[in-house]
Design an enzyme around this catalytic site. Sequence first.
Site, mmCIF file in Angstrom:
data_model
loop_
_atom_site.group_PDB
_atom_site.id
_atom_site.type_symbol
_atom_site.label_atom_id
_atom_site.label_comp_id
_atom_site.label_asym_id
_atom_site.label_seq_id
_atom_site.Cartn_x
_atom_site.Cartn_y
_atom_site.Cartn_z
ATOM 1 C CG ASP A 269 31.824 43.795 -1.677
ATOM 2 O OD1 ASP A 269 30.910 44.073 -0.777
ATOM 3 O OD2 ASP A 269 31.308 43.570 -2.519
ATOM 4 C CD GLU A 463 24.802 42.834 -3.212
ATOM 5 O OE1 GLU A 463 25.724 42.704 -3.625
ATOM 6 O OE2 GLU A 463 24.322 43.544 -2.019
HETATM 7 C C1 BGC Z 1 24.068 42.501 4.048
HETATM 8 C C2 BGC Z 1 23.849 42.934 3.820
HETATM 9 C C3 BGC Z 1 25.701 42.909 2.312
HETATM 10 C C4 BGC Z 1 24.510 41.004 1.676
HETATM 11 C C5 BGC Z 1 25.716 40.653 1.461
HETATM 12 C C6 BGC Z 1 23.534 41.062 3.333
HETATM 13 O O1 BGC Z 1 22.537 39.734 4.661
HETATM 14 O O2 BGC Z 1 22.930 42.669 4.936
HETATM 15 O O3 BGC Z 1 24.423 44.063 3.589
HETATM 16 O O4 BGC Z 1 25.149 43.360 1.126
HETATM 17 O O5 BGC Z 1 24.059 40.317 2.589
HETATM 18 O O6 BGC Z 1 25.177 38.981 0.279
HETATM 19 C C1 BGC Z 2 28.152 44.631 -1.322
HETATM 20 C C2 BGC Z 2 28.682 46.100 -1.189
HETATM 21 C C3 BGC Z 2 28.070 46.272 0.076
HETATM 22 C C4 BGC Z 2 28.454 45.656 1.361
HETATM 23 C C5 BGC Z 2 27.825 45.816 2.387
HETATM 24 C C6 BGC Z 2 28.377 43.945 -0.611
HETATM 25 O O1 BGC Z 2 27.413 42.614 -0.869
HETATM 26 O O2 BGC Z 2 28.693 44.313 -2.889
HETATM 27 O O3 BGC Z 2 28.624 47.059 -2.601
HETATM 28 O O4 BGC Z 2 28.561 47.929 0.024
HETATM 29 O O5 BGC Z 2 27.967 44.592 0.609
HETATM 30 O O6 BGC Z 2 26.519 45.804 2.696
#
Ligand code: BGC
Ligand code: BGC
Length: 602
Positions: A269, A463
């Site tokens: 990830d 998230e």
């Molecule tokens: C990215 C996401 C990623 C996330 C993880 C963001 O800056 O754009 O794709 O999942 O950071 O922390």
């Molecule tokens: C997320 C994933 C995602 C990745 C790429 C991560 O922060 O947990 O689900 O696919 O970012 O954006």
Amino acid sequence: MEARIREIVDGMTIEQKVGQMTQADIRKITPEEVRRFYIGSVLNGGNTQPGDAPGASFAQWRAATRAYHDAALATDMAVKIPLIWGTDAVHGHGIVAGATVFPHNMGLGATHDAELVREIGAATAKQVRATGIDWVFAPTLAVVQNTRWGRSYESFSSDPAVVRELGAAYVEGLQGTLGSDTSAVATAKHFIGDGGTDRGLDRGVNASSTVDLIAIHAQGYVGALDAGAQTVMASYSSTRDYGKMHGAGTLLTDVLKKRMGFDGFIVSDWNGIAEVPGCERDHCAAAINAGIDMVMVPEKWEKFIKKTARAVRMGDIPMARIDDAVTRILRVKMRAGLFERDPDAVVGDAQDLLARDLARRAVRESLVLLKNNGAVLPLRRDARILVVGKSANSLRNQSGGWTLNWQGMKNHNADFLTGDTLLAGIREVAGAANVVFDKTAAKANVASFDAVIAVVGELPYAEMKGDILFPAPLSESRLYPEDLQVLRKVAGHGKPVITVLVSGRPLYVNDLMNLSDAFVAAWLPGTEGKGVADVLFRDAHGAIAHDFHGRLGFAWPNTPCQASFAKAGDTPLFALGYGLKYTNPKQLGPLATPAAPPVCTQ
Ligand code: BGC
Ligand code: BGC
């Protein structure tokens, strides 16, 4: 094919092999660097678009994917290895302006309709392939056990059997016939146990026994692997017995690859290798040794290549492990037809971003009717309707996270080049002249309408931002006091109040429900808001147009601290599988409204 792969791998240098195992974010790597460093994969992160600005056009997406793919084929290697580009099209190709966005998984889980989910997978493949993208980081197979987790909306259900069935259907739809023009590579994620962390903590510890890991959290992988999923993403979380998943060789290699026979590749990830004790964002021999094949090092890819190549030379990572990782990556690329694909050949066009009828049907099917006292629903089409609530006219709120950008909070209606709000659907059915929208119910005279529709709920998150950390209560009206306020204004005027909750999970809403004659859980429906009015209103002849179809994929809390129903005696307000129908009505009496405590004790 295996012989061809062996020949290619035998001819590669250490740097070329490690480059092949590297996945960088396009914001941090140019096509020229992809060529020079023999990069195997790129992604566009949740906040990354071509041109490094939001709102990239379809043409910009096409041009960018072509440029990166072309660059990978311009290396000085004897056999050119095509690039694989991944994106988070987790509810359709949400990052591209103009793409139809489907309901998030929690809504799809409520449909219990595998054929529908298969069609959505296929439509998503069409969307991403039209932009020149090969690989989708979906489906999420989390079997969420505690809705404090702010990624609960990405889970089909707390029931492993539902996750297993719908996860398999999604993979079948998305991958279709591997190698064909309508196929995209799927990712079963996040392996394993992301939905079972203690108190729903993001990146937390799943304390399940091995028996429960298998019976609950592994079930989605059984389905997805049987359906042929070609990649698996490791979870940020840990398990009690095996530690951080990015370093858990027993589960990644011994269980997934050997016992379950997975012969595709495992991707880490976003900066996930740094979760392993002793590791950094740009270096983690332990993760590769544990079985990670493709490393998502979005930013620090150049240092990663240098340090990993050195670790191989020092013997910290066996060459056999590197060869196995590259072999798996090439196998997936070959199966996906990438070696035969001409990046300049166009498959599809901007029209392929649209799947409005399918998404609208999914919205209709995902709605769960929780209350309908006095059969106030379905509404007559000639009724005079007052619409209130902050989510009635908000494509942002109804779409949630992973939409146009990562957390989904920055969006305005005008940023969506396609789609309809719930309000637009109500206006279309009831006639614009019969519908008044008063967001906060500040002005309208309720008594002059036949019914009130209140659309309220959670604001978007992808998230972290949606986490309701223990010991905070999971009370909707504590999180969003404006929603209770608006219902108080419209209730008690002798007119039926129909509440539509737009949310990424079940929440304690007894206070809101007591102020509502009817209550509908709409989850995060996506861009096709008209699917809601389709069900709320009768047809032109006064008959039921569409009955409710959705059934809860998660139990619904009866008290402000019920985030989990694992303990005996935790009785929900509505059990898993609950959902009323027009043809099967039921009265719901007043609900107890224990004031939300400032803190929960469990
Ligand atoms: C990215 C996401 C990623 C996330 C993880 C963001 O800056 O754009 O794709 O999942 O950071 O922390
Ligand atoms: C997320 C994933 C995602 C990745 C790429 C991560 O922060 O947990 O689900 O696919 O970012 O954006």
